[in-house]
Design a protein around this motif. Structure first.
Motif, PDB file in Angstrom:
ATOM      1  N   THR A  50       0.849  -1.172   0.000  1.00  0.00           N
ATOM      2  CA  THR A  50       0.000   0.000   0.000  1.00  0.00           C
ATOM      3  C   THR A  50       0.893   1.233   0.000  1.00  0.00           C
ATOM      4  O   THR A  50       1.813   1.344   0.789  1.00  0.00           O
ATOM      5  CB  THR A  50      -0.895   0.021   1.246  1.00  0.00           C
ATOM      6  N   LYS A  51       0.584   2.131  -0.865  1.00  0.00           N
ATOM      7  CA  LYS A  51       1.336   3.379  -1.001  1.00  0.00           C
ATOM      8  C   LYS A  51       0.562   4.479  -0.311  1.00  0.00           C
ATOM      9  O   LYS A  51      -0.653   4.568  -0.445  1.00  0.00           O
ATOM     10  CB  LYS A  51       1.501   3.684  -2.491  1.00  0.00           C
ATOM     11  N   SER A  52       1.253   5.312   0.431  1.00  0.00           N
ATOM     12  CA  SER A  52       0.587   6.436   1.092  1.00  0.00           C
ATOM     13  C   SER A  52       1.279   7.730   0.700  1.00  0.00           C
ATOM     14  O   SER A  52       2.455   7.747   0.358  1.00  0.00           O
ATOM     15  CB  SER A  52       0.611   6.261   2.608  1.00  0.00           C
ATOM     16  N   PHE A  53       0.528   8.814   0.747  1.00  0.00           N
ATOM     17  CA  PHE A  53       1.034  10.131   0.389  1.00  0.00           C
ATOM     18  C   PHE A  53       0.644  11.118   1.465  1.00  0.00           C
ATOM     19  O   PHE A  53      -0.439  11.036   2.023  1.00  0.00           O
ATOM     20  CB  PHE A  53       0.459  10.581  -0.960  1.00  0.00           C
ATOM     21  N   THR A  54       1.566  12.037   1.750  1.00  0.00           N
ATOM     22  CA  THR A  54       1.280  13.073   2.727  1.00  0.00           C
ATOM     23  C   THR A  54       1.487  14.431   2.086  1.00  0.00           C
ATOM     24  O   THR A  54       2.284  14.584   1.176  1.00  0.00           O
ATOM     25  CB  THR A  54       2.208  12.956   3.952  1.00  0.00           C
ATOM     26  N   GLY A  55       0.737  15.389   2.557  1.00  0.00           N
ATOM     27  CA  GLY A  55       0.847  16.750   2.066  1.00  0.00           C
ATOM     28  C   GLY A  55       0.372  17.695   3.144  1.00  0.00           C
ATOM     29  O   GLY A  55      -0.169  17.271   4.171  1.00  0.00           O
ATOM     30  N   LYS A  56       0.554  18.968   2.906  1.00  0.00           N
ATOM     31  CA  LYS A  56       0.099  19.960   3.882  1.00  0.00           C
ATOM     32  C   LYS A  56      -1.415  19.996   3.963  1.00  0.00           C
ATOM     33  O   LYS A  56      -1.979  20.360   4.981  1.00  0.00           O
ATOM     34  CB  LYS A  56       0.657  21.338   3.535  1.00  0.00           C
ATOM     35  N   THR A  57      -2.069  19.634   2.848  1.00  0.00           N
ATOM     36  CA  THR A  57      -3.527  19.575   2.810  1.00  0.00           C
ATOM     37  C   THR A  57      -3.944  18.247   2.196  1.00  0.00           C
ATOM     38  O   THR A  57      -3.135  17.553   1.567  1.00  0.00           O
ATOM     39  CB  THR A  57      -4.114  20.714   1.960  1.00  0.00           C
ATOM     40  N   GLU A  58      -5.199  17.913   2.358  1.00  0.00           N
ATOM     41  CA  GLU A  58      -5.726  16.694   1.741  1.00  0.00           C
ATOM     42  C   GLU A  58      -5.627  16.786   0.220  1.00  0.00           C
ATOM     43  O   GLU A  58      -5.284  15.809  -0.450  1.00  0.00           O
ATOM     44  CB  GLU A  58      -7.175  16.473   2.161  1.00  0.00           C
ATOM     45  N   ALA A  59      -5.903  17.973  -0.319  1.00  0.00           N
ATOM     46  CA  ALA A  59      -5.839  18.168  -1.768  1.00  0.00           C
ATOM     47  C   ALA A  59      -4.427  17.904  -2.297  1.00  0.00           C
ATOM     48  O   ALA A  59      -4.246  17.297  -3.355  1.00  0.00           O
ATOM     49  CB  ALA A  59      -6.294  19.577  -2.141  1.00  0.00           C
ATOM     50  N   GLU A  60      -3.406  18.353  -1.565  1.00  0.00           N
ATOM     51  CA  GLU A  60      -2.027  18.127  -1.989  1.00  0.00           C
ATOM     52  C   GLU A  60      -1.683  16.639  -1.957  1.00  0.00           C
ATOM     53  O   GLU A  60      -1.053  16.111  -2.876  1.00  0.00           O
ATOM     54  CB  GLU A  60      -1.052  18.899  -1.103  1.00  0.00           C
ATOM     55  N   ALA A  61      -2.118  15.937  -0.928  1.00  0.00           N
ATOM     56  CA  ALA A  61      -1.877  14.495  -0.845  1.00  0.00           C
ATOM     57  C   ALA A  61      -2.560  13.759  -1.994  1.00  0.00           C
ATOM     58  O   ALA A  61      -1.974  12.853  -2.597  1.00  0.00           O
ATOM     59  CB  ALA A  61      -2.356  13.962   0.498  1.00  0.00           C
ATOM     60  N   LEU A  62      -3.772  14.157  -2.319  1.00  0.00           N
ATOM     61  CA  LEU A  62      -4.478  13.536  -3.445  1.00  0.00           C
ATOM     62  C   LEU A  62      -3.786  13.837  -4.769  1.00  0.00           C
ATOM     63  O   LEU A  62      -3.692  12.967  -5.643  1.00  0.00           O
ATOM     64  CB  LEU A  62      -5.935  14.006  -3.485  1.00  0.00           C
ATOM     65  N   ASP A  67      -2.279  11.152  -7.413  1.00  0.00           N
ATOM     66  CA  ASP A  67      -2.623  11.183  -8.836  1.00  0.00           C
ATOM     67  C   ASP A  67      -1.381  11.237  -9.715  1.00  0.00           C
ATOM     68  O   ASP A  67      -1.298  10.559 -10.740  1.00  0.00           O
ATOM     69  CB  ASP A  67      -3.528  12.385  -9.155  1.00  0.00           C
ATOM     70  N   GLU A  68      -0.387  12.039  -9.319  1.00  0.00           N
ATOM     71  CA  GLU A  68       0.871  12.121 -10.069  1.00  0.00           C
ATOM     72  C   GLU A  68       1.580  10.772 -10.083  1.00  0.00           C
ATOM     73  O   GLU A  68       2.110  10.349 -11.110  1.00  0.00           O
ATOM     74  CB  GLU A  68       1.813  13.158  -9.451  1.00  0.00           C
ATOM     75  N   TYR A  69       1.571  10.102  -8.952  1.00  0.00           N
ATOM     76  CA  TYR A  69       2.226   8.804  -8.847  1.00  0.00           C
ATOM     77  C   TYR A  69       1.622   7.823  -9.846  1.00  0.00           C
ATOM     78  O   TYR A  69       2.337   7.142 -10.571  1.00  0.00           O
ATOM     79  CB  TYR A  69       2.087   8.275  -7.418  1.00  0.00           C
ATOM     80  N   VAL A  70       0.307   7.775  -9.892  1.00  0.00           N
ATOM     81  CA  VAL A  70      -0.381   6.872 -10.816  1.00  0.00           C
ATOM     82  C   VAL A  70      -0.167   7.319 -12.256  1.00  0.00           C
ATOM     83  O   VAL A  70       0.156   6.510 -13.134  1.00  0.00           O
ATOM     84  CB  VAL A  70      -1.895   6.807 -10.481  1.00  0.00           C
ATOM     85  N   LYS A  71      -0.313   8.599 -12.515  1.00  0.00           N
ATOM     86  CA  LYS A  71      -0.203   9.139 -13.872  1.00  0.00           C
ATOM     87  C   LYS A  71       1.166   8.887 -14.481  1.00  0.00           C
ATOM     88  O   LYS A  71       1.286   8.570 -15.661  1.00  0.00           O
ATOM     89  CB  LYS A  71      -0.493  10.641 -13.845  1.00  0.00           C
ATOM     90  N   PHE A  72       2.220   9.032 -13.692  1.00  0.00           N
ATOM     91  CA  PHE A  72       3.571   8.892 -14.209  1.00  0.00           C
ATOM     92  C   PHE A  72       4.177   7.522 -13.925  1.00  0.00           C
ATOM     93  O   PHE A  72       5.388   7.348 -13.917  1.00  0.00           O
ATOM     94  CB  PHE A  72       4.467  10.000 -13.658  1.00  0.00           C
ATOM     95  N   GLY A  73       3.340   6.551 -13.699  1.00  0.00           N
ATOM     96  CA  GLY A  73       3.819   5.189 -13.521  1.00  0.00           C
ATOM     97  C   GLY A  73       4.719   4.994 -12.322  1.00  0.00           C
ATOM     98  O   GLY A  73       5.667   4.228 -12.353  1.00  0.00           O
ATOM     99  N   GLY A  74       4.440   5.668 -11.254  1.00  0.00           N
ATOM    100  CA  GLY A  74       5.210   5.515 -10.035  1.00  0.00           C
ATOM    101  C   GLY A  74       6.277   6.566  -9.835  1.00  0.00           C
ATOM    102  O   GLY A  74       6.968   6.556  -8.833  1.00  0.00           O
ATOM    103  N   HIS A  75       6.424   7.488 -10.790  1.00  0.00           N
ATOM    104  CA  HIS A  75       7.427   8.545 -10.628  1.00  0.00           C
ATOM    105  C   HIS A  75       6.903   9.631  -9.708  1.00  0.00           C
ATOM    106  O   HIS A  75       5.798  10.108  -9.867  1.00  0.00           O
ATOM    107  CB  HIS A  75       7.800   9.174 -11.968  1.00  0.00           C
ATOM    108  N   VAL A  76       7.705   9.977  -8.738  1.00  0.00           N
ATOM    109  CA  VAL A  76       7.380  11.061  -7.821  1.00  0.00           C
ATOM    110  C   VAL A  76       8.530  12.058  -7.898  1.00  0.00           C
ATOM    111  O   VAL A  76       9.698  11.671  -7.944  1.00  0.00           O
ATOM    112  CB  VAL A  76       7.219  10.539  -6.374  1.00  0.00           C
ATOM    113  N   ASP A  77       8.217  13.326  -7.919  1.00  0.00           N
ATOM    114  CA  ASP A  77       9.232  14.383  -7.958  1.00  0.00           C
ATOM    115  C   ASP A  77      10.234  14.154  -6.817  1.00  0.00           C
ATOM    116  O   ASP A  77       9.846  14.150  -5.656  1.00  0.00           O
ATOM    117  CB  ASP A  77       8.550  15.742  -7.817  1.00  0.00           C
TER     118      ASP A  77
END
Length: 75
Positions: free
Chosen positions: A1-13, A17-27
């Protein structure tokens, strides 16, 4: 299970989305200790013993809890 954190819920979402869109690539400038840990475990899960995997997961849960959301770029 992959989890994401951000300053807001919108940022985490957005990060999820970026992770899925770019095939697992995260900045790389946004990778947290948790992200790096998850990436490492996923890459090595077929190569390390189950007891070693359990030890890594236990260490993350118990010993690294206070730094899991720290962004690696700034370290």
């Amino acid at each position: 299970t992959k989890s994401f954190t951000g300053k807001t819920e919108a940022e985490a979402l957005r990060l999820a989305d970026e992770y899925v869109k770019f095939g697992g690539h995260v900045d790389p400038s946004r990778i947290t200790v948790r992200d790096a840990f998850d990436i490492y475990i996923e890459a090595k899960s077929n190569l390390i013993a189950p007891s070693t995997l359990y030890g890594y997961q236990s260490a993350a849960k118990n010993r690294l809890k206070s730094i899991l959301t720290t962004v690696l770029f700034g370290i």
